[in-house]
Design a protein around this motif. Structure first.
Motif, mmCIF file in Angstrom:
data_model
loop_
_atom_site.group_PDB
_atom_site.id
_atom_site.type_symbol
_atom_site.label_atom_id
_atom_site.label_comp_id
_atom_site.label_asym_id
_atom_site.label_seq_id
_atom_site.Cartn_x
_atom_site.Cartn_y
_atom_site.Cartn_z
ATOM 1 N N LEU A 141 -10.900 -29.165 5.908
ATOM 2 C CA LEU A 141 -11.833 -30.142 5.325
ATOM 3 C C LEU A 141 -11.810 -31.390 6.202
ATOM 4 O O LEU A 141 -11.220 -32.416 5.834
ATOM 5 C CB LEU A 141 -11.425 -30.482 3.885
ATOM 6 C CG LEU A 141 -11.260 -29.283 2.930
ATOM 7 C CD1 LEU A 141 -10.685 -29.737 1.610
ATOM 8 C CD2 LEU A 141 -12.601 -28.590 2.716
ATOM 9 N N ASP A 152 -13.770 -33.773 6.944
ATOM 10 C CA ASP A 152 -14.376 -35.028 6.488
ATOM 11 C C ASP A 152 -13.693 -35.597 5.258
ATOM 12 O O ASP A 152 -14.179 -36.560 4.657
ATOM 13 C CB ASP A 152 -15.867 -34.807 6.187
ATOM 14 C CG ASP A 152 -16.637 -34.367 7.425
ATOM 15 O OD1 ASP A 152 -16.267 -34.813 8.531
ATOM 16 O OD2 ASP A 152 -17.588 -33.582 7.286
ATOM 17 N N VAL A 153 -12.567 -34.998 4.858
ATOM 18 C CA VAL A 153 -11.893 -35.409 3.628
ATOM 19 C C VAL A 153 -10.542 -36.022 3.965
ATOM 20 O O VAL A 153 -9.779 -35.477 4.761
ATOM 21 C CB VAL A 153 -11.693 -34.207 2.680
ATOM 22 C CG1 VAL A 153 -10.897 -34.630 1.452
ATOM 23 C CG2 VAL A 153 -13.051 -33.652 2.268
ATOM 24 N N HIS A 180 -9.012 -31.842 -4.251
ATOM 25 C CA HIS A 180 -10.369 -32.085 -3.775
ATOM 26 C C HIS A 180 -11.057 -30.741 -3.689
ATOM 27 O O HIS A 180 -10.440 -29.726 -3.364
ATOM 28 C CB HIS A 180 -10.346 -32.766 -2.400
ATOM 29 C CG HIS A 180 -11.698 -33.241 -1.955
ATOM 30 N ND1 HIS A 180 -12.648 -32.410 -1.412
ATOM 31 C CD2 HIS A 180 -12.273 -34.473 -2.000
ATOM 32 C CE1 HIS A 180 -13.731 -33.103 -1.123
ATOM 33 N NE2 HIS A 180 -13.535 -34.354 -1.475
ATOM 34 N N GLU A 181 -12.341 -30.734 -3.980
ATOM 35 C CA GLU A 181 -13.090 -29.478 -3.953
ATOM 36 C C GLU A 181 -12.958 -28.798 -2.595
ATOM 37 O O GLU A 181 -13.123 -29.419 -1.550
ATOM 38 C CB GLU A 181 -14.564 -29.752 -4.250
ATOM 39 C CG GLU A 181 -15.412 -28.482 -4.335
ATOM 40 C CD GLU A 181 -16.853 -28.784 -4.686
ATOM 41 O OE1 GLU A 181 -17.162 -29.974 -4.914
ATOM 42 O OE2 GLU A 181 -17.653 -27.846 -4.737
ATOM 43 N N GLY A 182 -12.636 -27.519 -2.618
ATOM 44 C CA GLY A 182 -12.473 -26.753 -1.389
ATOM 45 C C GLY A 182 -11.037 -26.463 -1.031
ATOM 46 O O GLY A 182 -10.761 -25.621 -0.174
ATOM 47 N N ILE A 183 -10.083 -27.152 -1.686
ATOM 48 C CA ILE A 183 -8.666 -26.901 -1.392
ATOM 49 C C ILE A 183 -8.266 -25.529 -1.892
ATOM 50 O O ILE A 183 -8.600 -25.137 -3.010
ATOM 51 C CB ILE A 183 -7.779 -27.991 -2.044
ATOM 52 C CG1 ILE A 183 -7.881 -29.282 -1.235
ATOM 53 C CG2 ILE A 183 -6.331 -27.537 -2.112
ATOM 54 C CD1 ILE A 183 -7.018 -30.391 -1.756
#
Length: 637
Positions: free
Chosen positions: A466, A468-469, A500-503
């Motif tokens: 990720l 951008d996170v 965070h979404e996607g982890i």
């Protein structure tokens, strides 16, 4: 900000390596002869001035993200997986149904316990409510009738099992009972198999199996026959069963076994395309699996391993009720069809129990017409019976409820080990659920930095997947015992990271922890430090001669060192002696920290990512020139 620092550091390290080689070479030659500049002026030395600035000390490490909550659900009853309500990746809530297991015996016990409790309770209510006595008595009698019908049906089902029928079409390959023999529930009776369908079980090592896939062609050479057959890879699996296990050849059992081997090999199942009558189970084979081929170029890529033959489907049928073998309908070797009777068993006790169940049913039906009013003793007995039946009902109901697996937490289904129709045993792992609301990661910290950490210290987390996170974490665990590798001791440190979404579990992440942040302090380059007799010193010029002065230092991030005591702002110190030619070359290339005019860098700024000889070591130099471990990063500004 930290990512930009990393890129600049990479360039700085390359430049510093070149400068360090030149400076060290020069310094070594000057040690073997009298100083060329022993009586020279200050222009022959590289000097800097003590100035004020900021020092930031950072620590970096990497690891993988793991959820803090992870539950492996196991089956609390044996049975057959009837329904599955989720798939891998499904978001679930605490208490949400996940799958249902079918177990008729548990269901019947729960129903019977419920009926028995209702009967006992209604009987007790009828004793304490004389006005509604008739109504309750009738209801109780009706429930008793239902219970007796259930018991009778159970016995009739047992009688039905006295005749063993073929579960599928095939051939009887082994008969283990004889007419007149006394048999018990669970005893093996006979084995049937699909004689016209055979397959090979071959073992391949783990490093080979990654190149296999179902449908690949194979040649099977049967050693005992000297014949070669064609085949196709049917499935690839792990297996821990020994070949002499009762259920080893039962295809339906393979999916429910723990699929690891002590040797690390895989079992590759190869279906034979045209088996003939010469093939027998147990025959040894030598198998060649073609991974790729190009007949035109005469190029073949293949792997080989030994194996053995077995039937594609077989089942060892067991006795389900006690009794005596009355008749064996089909001999060993005969072909049979699905549902065809194979063995008949007689059990006179079952017939007697059926008659008794019929009598009890008739008696219960008669009690609807003829009920006797209870006395005080009967009331006490009835109260005890209600309590006992209620306890029994709660136990059986819990067993019944456990047939439906529910989620213990809010989370995500990450692993599902069963499919509909699988047979499961009590204690078998069926589902894994993880909650990614909170995650942890573990990094390794050098022994020089471990005591700078504290619980609750914040960290900036970057997840590779990720880009951008940026997440925030904190230190929640600091190991008190480290491990030594290549002479360096490192300690595991655990960080807690938010969601965070996607982890996903196992994702690689980098952590940056700010250890120190000193602002507007006196600072000098780290390479200016000299250690003599366990004292930290710096060089300075006194009438053209090099002198040493002890100082007391604070934060040292490897680039800048905080001066606590011993130097004043704008005071000039010496880094190293240089020739006029070296000074001109360094100034021409614009290298900060080397060949600068006396007095240090203009404006007191050392230059981001520079450092003039950060790798240089004079005798007694302290950690100013040390290289960092892979978890160490310094902000130099």
């Amino acid at each position: 900000m930290f990512k930009n620092i990393k890129k600049k550091k990479a360039l700085v390290i390359v430049i510093l390596c070149v400068i360090s080689v030149a400076v060290v070479g020069y310094f070594m030659t000057t040690q073997n002869r009298k100083p060329r500049f022993a009586n020279a002026d200050a222009s022959n030395y590289l000097t800097v001035r003590v100035q004020r600035g900021d020092i930031i000390d950072l620590l970096e490490g990497s690891g993988s993200l793991q959820p803090t909550e992870r539950y492996t659900l196991t089956s609390k009853n044996s049975g057959t997986v009837q329904e599955i309500y989720v798939t891998e990746g499904t978001q679930v809530k605490k208490g949400q149904p996940l799958l249902k297991i079918k177990n008729t015996e548990v269901e019947i016990k729960a129903q019977q316990a419920q009926l028995e409790w209702e009967i006992a309770r209604n009987d007790l209510i009828s004793l304490d409510n004389p006005t509604g006595k008739k109504l309750f008595e009738i209801r109780s009698s009706e429930l008793k009738v239902e219970e007796c019908k259930t018991a009778l049906q159970k016995k009739l089902d047992e009688k039905e099992k006295l005749t063993i029928k073929a579960p599928f079409s095939g051939k009887i390959i082994d008969t283990e009972i004889a007419v007149g023999e006394e048999v018990s529930k669970g005893d093996p009776a006979l084995t049937i198999a699909t004689s016209d369908q055979m397959e090979v079980v071959a073992r391949f090592p783990a490093h080979v199996i990654s190149s296999f896939s179902t449908g690949m062609k194979a040649n099977i050479f049967v050693t005992g026959l000297g014949k070669t057959y064609k085949g196709t890879i049917k499935e690839i699996e792990y297996d821990t069963k020994d070949s002499d296990d009762d259920d080893y050849n039962t295809v339906t059992n393979r999916s429910s076994r723990n699929n690891t081997t002590s040797s690390g090999d895989y079992l590759t199942i190869i279906s034979l395309e045209k088996p003939d009558a010469d093939l027998k189970p147990g025959m040894e084979t030598f198998n060649t699996v073609y991974i790729a081929s190009d007949p035109d170029q005469d190029v073949f890529l293949y792997k080989q391993a030994t194996g053995y033959l077995r039937y594609a489907q077989s089942e060892r049928i067991k006795i389900e009720v006690n009794g005596t073998v009355e008749k064996i309908h089909r001999p060993e070797g005969a072909k049979v069809f699905e549902g065809e009777p194979l063995v008949t068993i007689i059990n006179q006790d079952i017939d007697r129990e059926i008659e008794e169940a019929k009598i009890q049913l008739a008696k219960a039906e008669d009690e609807l017409k003829d009920l006797v009013a209870p006395d005080d003793q009967k009331r006490r007995e009835q109260e005890l019976k209600v309590a006992q039946n209620q306890q029994h009902m709660m136990v059986t109901q819990e067993q019944f409820d456990n047939l439906q697996a529910t989620s213990p937490i809010d989370g995500v289904v990450v692993s599902l080990f069963v499919v509909t129709g699988d047979e499961v045993s009590s204690g078998q792992e069926i589902i894994v659920i993880s909650n990614f609301a909170k995650n942890t990661m573990e990094i390794e910290v050098d022994e020089l930095d471990i005591n700078k950490l504290r619980f609750g210290q914040e960290a900036e987390i970057a997840v590779d997947a990720l880009p951008d996170v940026t997440l925030t974490g904190q230190v929640v665990g600091i190991a008190q015992e480290g491990s030594i590798s290549e002479g360096v001791t490192k300690y595991p440190v655990t960080l807690e990271v938010g969601y965070h979404e996607g982890i996903k579990s196992g994702m690689t992440a980098s952590a940056t922890i700010r250890l120190e942040n000193k602002q507007d302090v006196l600072r000098i380059p780290a390479e200016a430090l000299v250690t003599e007799n366990n004292s930290t010193m710096v060089r300075y010029l006194d009438n053209g001669q090099i002198r040493m002065k002890p100082i007391r230092i604070g934060v040292n991030n490897g680039r800048w060192v905080e001066v606590v005591e011993g130097l004043e702002e704008d005071e000039e110190i010496v880094l190293v002696a240089v020739t006029t030619q070296e000074r001109e070359q360094n100034m021409r290339f614009g290298m900060p920290g080397m060949g600068m005019p006396p007095g240090g860098p203009p404006g007191g700024s050392w230059g981001r990512g520079g450092g003039g000889g950060a790798g240089f070591r004079d005798r007694g130099f302290d950690r100013g020139g040390r290289s960092f471990s892979n978890n160490r990063s310094r902000d130099r500004r």
